[in-house]
Design a protein around this motif. Structure first.
Motif, mmCIF file in Angstrom:
data_model
loop_
_atom_site.group_PDB
_atom_site.id
_atom_site.type_symbol
_atom_site.label_atom_id
_atom_site.label_comp_id
_atom_site.label_asym_id
_atom_site.label_seq_id
_atom_site.Cartn_x
_atom_site.Cartn_y
_atom_site.Cartn_z
ATOM 1 N N LEU A 1 -15.555 15.152 -4.309
ATOM 2 C CA LEU A 1 -13.759 15.150 -4.661
ATOM 3 C C LEU A 1 -13.255 14.159 -3.986
ATOM 4 O O LEU A 1 -12.238 13.616 -4.433
ATOM 5 N N ALA A 2 -13.696 13.556 -2.945
ATOM 6 C CA ALA A 2 -12.956 12.402 -2.168
ATOM 7 C C ALA A 2 -12.991 11.258 -3.183
ATOM 8 O O ALA A 2 -11.989 10.630 -3.149
ATOM 9 N N VAL A 3 -14.015 11.018 -3.947
ATOM 10 C CA VAL A 3 -14.077 9.684 -4.625
ATOM 11 C C VAL A 3 -12.567 9.739 -5.485
ATOM 12 O O VAL A 3 -12.064 8.824 -5.621
ATOM 13 N N PRO A 4 -12.312 10.595 -6.656
ATOM 14 C CA PRO A 4 -11.231 10.292 -7.336
ATOM 15 C C PRO A 4 -9.905 10.590 -6.442
ATOM 16 O O PRO A 4 -8.734 10.046 -6.869
ATOM 17 N N THR A 5 -10.142 11.344 -5.694
ATOM 18 C CA THR A 5 -8.858 11.712 -4.801
ATOM 19 C C THR A 5 -8.439 10.430 -3.904
ATOM 20 O O THR A 5 -7.221 10.151 -3.943
ATOM 21 N N MET A 6 -9.289 9.894 -3.369
ATOM 22 C CA MET A 6 -9.198 8.705 -2.437
ATOM 23 C C MET A 6 -8.883 7.252 -3.239
ATOM 24 O O MET A 6 -8.024 6.586 -2.963
ATOM 25 N N ALA A 7 -9.608 7.488 -4.312
ATOM 26 C CA ALA A 7 -9.337 6.330 -5.468
ATOM 27 C C ALA A 7 -8.125 6.268 -6.001
ATOM 28 O O ALA A 7 -7.129 5.330 -6.194
ATOM 29 N N ALA A 8 -7.332 7.550 -6.311
ATOM 30 C CA ALA A 8 -6.096 7.707 -6.667
ATOM 31 C C ALA A 8 -5.130 7.398 -5.691
ATOM 32 O O ALA A 8 -4.012 6.426 -6.006
ATOM 33 N N ALA A 9 -5.322 7.779 -4.606
ATOM 34 C CA ALA A 9 -4.417 7.391 -3.479
ATOM 35 C C ALA A 9 -4.231 5.862 -2.845
ATOM 36 O O ALA A 9 -3.189 5.330 -2.754
ATOM 37 N N THR A 10 -5.615 5.217 -2.993
ATOM 38 C CA THR A 10 -5.573 3.688 -2.923
ATOM 39 C C THR A 10 -4.707 3.035 -4.047
ATOM 40 O O THR A 10 -4.144 1.999 -3.987
ATOM 41 N N GLY A 11 -5.211 3.405 -5.383
ATOM 42 C CA GLY A 11 -4.622 2.601 -6.375
ATOM 43 C C GLY A 11 -3.125 2.837 -6.651
ATOM 44 O O GLY A 11 -2.338 1.951 -6.706
ATOM 45 N N TYR A 12 -2.534 4.193 -6.100
ATOM 46 C CA TYR A 12 -0.965 4.249 -5.966
ATOM 47 C C TYR A 12 -0.680 3.263 -4.831
ATOM 48 O O TYR A 12 0.416 2.746 -5.098
ATOM 49 N N SER A 13 -1.228 3.265 -3.956
ATOM 50 C CA SER A 13 -0.601 2.589 -2.606
ATOM 51 C C SER A 13 -0.509 0.922 -2.836
ATOM 52 O O SER A 13 -0.001 0.288 -2.474
ATOM 53 N N LEU A 14 -1.696 0.495 -3.643
ATOM 54 C CA LEU A 14 -2.016 -1.026 -4.055
ATOM 55 C C LEU A 14 -1.009 -1.334 -5.272
ATOM 56 O O LEU A 14 -0.630 -2.604 -5.134
ATOM 57 N N VAL A 15 -0.881 -0.433 -6.114
ATOM 58 C CA VAL A 15 -0.308 -0.901 -7.358
ATOM 59 C C VAL A 15 1.086 -0.550 -7.510
ATOM 60 O O VAL A 15 2.081 -1.052 -8.379
ATOM 61 N N LEU A 16 1.338 0.689 -7.410
ATOM 62 C CA LEU A 16 2.560 1.496 -7.663
ATOM 63 C C LEU A 16 3.576 1.661 -6.519
ATOM 64 O O LEU A 16 4.833 1.504 -6.776
ATOM 65 N N LYS A 17 3.124 1.659 -5.543
ATOM 66 C CA LYS A 17 3.983 2.046 -4.263
ATOM 67 C C LYS A 17 4.903 0.780 -3.974
ATOM 68 O O LYS A 17 4.209 -0.173 -3.765
ATOM 69 N N ASP A 18 6.057 1.022 -3.370
ATOM 70 C CA ASP A 18 6.818 -0.242 -2.826
ATOM 71 C C ASP A 18 6.691 -0.028 -1.118
ATOM 72 O O ASP A 18 6.814 0.959 -0.674
ATOM 73 N N TRP A 19 6.356 -1.115 -0.580
ATOM 74 C CA TRP A 19 6.424 -1.346 0.633
ATOM 75 C C TRP A 19 7.326 -2.335 1.268
ATOM 76 O O TRP A 19 7.867 -3.261 0.672
ATOM 77 N N GLU A 20 8.088 -2.153 2.439
ATOM 78 C CA GLU A 20 8.916 -3.033 2.817
ATOM 79 C C GLU A 20 8.099 -4.323 3.517
ATOM 80 O O GLU A 20 6.856 -4.169 3.896
ATOM 81 N N ASN A 21 8.603 -5.493 3.240
ATOM 82 C CA ASN A 21 8.045 -6.796 3.469
ATOM 83 C C ASN A 21 8.409 -7.301 4.836
ATOM 84 O O ASN A 21 7.842 -8.445 5.091
ATOM 85 N N GLY A 22 9.057 -6.699 5.702
ATOM 86 C CA GLY A 22 9.447 -7.213 6.987
ATOM 87 C C GLY A 22 10.806 -8.080 6.793
ATOM 88 O O GLY A 22 11.229 -8.516 7.707
ATOM 89 N N THR A 23 11.316 -8.439 5.733
ATOM 90 C CA THR A 23 12.381 -9.438 5.739
ATOM 91 C C THR A 23 13.668 -8.438 4.929
ATOM 92 O O THR A 23 14.534 -9.210 4.495
ATOM 93 N N GLY A 24 13.430 -7.170 4.738
ATOM 94 C CA GLY A 24 14.380 -6.390 4.190
ATOM 95 C C GLY A 24 14.125 -6.251 2.723
ATOM 96 O O GLY A 24 14.893 -5.389 2.133
ATOM 97 N N GLY A 25 13.242 -6.831 2.089
ATOM 98 C CA GLY A 25 12.834 -6.657 0.887
ATOM 99 C C GLY A 25 11.680 -5.873 0.311
ATOM 100 O O GLY A 25 11.268 -5.285 1.574
ATOM 101 N N LEU A 26 11.358 -5.262 -0.885
ATOM 102 C CA LEU A 26 10.237 -4.497 -1.188
ATOM 103 C C LEU A 26 9.175 -5.350 -1.928
ATOM 104 O O LEU A 26 9.449 -6.216 -2.700
ATOM 105 N N GLN A 27 7.816 -4.801 -1.563
ATOM 106 C CA GLN A 27 6.718 -5.516 -2.259
ATOM 107 C C GLN A 27 5.621 -4.383 -2.612
ATOM 108 O O GLN A 27 5.610 -3.204 -2.085
ATOM 109 N N LYS A 28 5.158 -4.446 -3.859
ATOM 110 C CA LYS A 28 4.051 -3.749 -4.284
ATOM 111 C C LYS A 28 2.780 -3.749 -3.458
ATOM 112 O O LYS A 28 2.831 -4.837 -2.570
ATOM 113 N N GLY A 29 2.128 -2.737 -3.133
ATOM 114 C CA GLY A 29 1.044 -2.981 -2.226
ATOM 115 C C GLY A 29 0.056 -4.324 -2.365
ATOM 116 O O GLY A 29 -0.555 -4.857 -1.077
ATOM 117 N N TYR A 30 -0.398 -4.482 -3.431
ATOM 118 C CA TYR A 30 -1.046 -5.688 -3.751
ATOM 119 C C TYR A 30 -0.531 -6.977 -3.368
ATOM 120 O O TYR A 30 -1.143 -7.920 -2.923
#
Length: 275
Positions: free
Chosen positions: A181-210
């Motif tokens: 069960l870890a495989v699809p669960t962790m793959a989904a979490a990783t994919g979301y974090s890398l492709v869909l989620k917005d992260w602060e880039n340290g300069t006030g802006g936002l970037q996708k994980g990748y």
């Protein structure tokens, strides 16, 4: 993030991802001790190196994952991962806030430790001794139990294994299904974090994980090295866990969690780690 920091966190991930001790909790503590737990790339890295741990499961159980004649196996995993996908999507921001709290980790380590002390006695009469005996409804229920691990320190492995045992799975079958069960669960979490989620880039802006990952050669190197280290360490940890579980059950993991939780509370109280 330096190579040294990446290797330390990756070792922690590989060692703890499939043990009932909370990999997320341990990585939060490790990054806090290293002084990098507030950095956006650290938060992304702690999710992204799960790819290495995922590959360890696929390699160890490759016959299971390429047995396309048994579609029921894939359906069970698909159904079991749905609760985590829904809750993860709906409460992403709240979960992220918890990921910054070593105090939450300390409390859940302690509580989970006391539960593991008695879990073997609570489920002494399993009825399911092979994965193929797990019904679709039982798979969904186990997946719902897994959602408890969205609280740092609970442990995805512990939650899904306890859920499996509550559904009459033997210890070994519950542990192996937790790995699967870890495989699809962790793959989904990783994919979301890398492709869909917005992260602060340290300069006030936002970037996708990748984009954050590719923003510097240091980030790329940390990502690659971290996943390789997590893969190798996770291979060893999975082999150890199954053998240890057969001989000793969960009691010693309970003792470990209690001691780790007390130590973490002391570190917080003395100011060595800040919440």
């Amino acid at each position: 993030m330096s190579i040294f920091e990446a290797v330390i966190i990756a070792i922690v991930e590989g060692l703890t991802e499939f043990l009932p001790v909370s990999s997320t909790g341990h990585m939060i503590v490790a990054s806090s001790l290293l002084g990098i737990h507030k950095e956006e790339f650290t938060k992304l890295f702690e999710v992204a190196i799960q790819l290495g741990a995922i590959m360890a499961v696929v390699v160890l159980y490759w016959k299971k994952f390429i047995d396309f004649k048994s579609m029921a196996f894939y359906i069970k995993l698909g159904l079991a991962v749905i609760p985590a996908l829904l809750l993860g999507f709906l409460f992403s921001d709240q979960i992220d806030a918890l990921l910054e709290s070593p105090l939450t980790v300390a409390i859940t380590l302690l509580l989970g430790g006391f539960i593991l002390l008695y879990i073997d006695r609570a489920f002494q009469h399993p009825a399911i001794h092979e994965e193929k005996e797990i019904s679709f409804s039982r798979a969904i229920i186990i997946g719902a139990w897994q959602c408890l691990a969205m609280i740092p320190g609970v442990s995805r492995s512990a939650a899904s294994i306890i859920g499996g045992m509550q559904q009459k799975l033997s210890r070994n079958v519950a542990a192996e299904f937790s790995f699967f069960l870890a495989v699809p669960t962790m793959a989904a979490a990783t994919g979301y974090s890398l492709v869909l989620k917005d992260w602060e880039n340290g300069t006030g802006g936002l970037q996708k994980g990748y984009e954050l990952l590719l923003s510097s050669s240091e980030n790329i190197t940390a990502f690659v090295v971290g996943n390789i280290v997590a893969f190798v360490v996770a291979l060893l940890a999975i082999r150890f866990f199954i053998g240890f579980l057969q001989k000793h059950g969960f009691r010693w993991f309970g003792y470990y969690r209690i001691v780790a939780g007390i130590i973490l509370l002391i570190l917080l109280w003395t100011g060595v780690i800040h919440n």
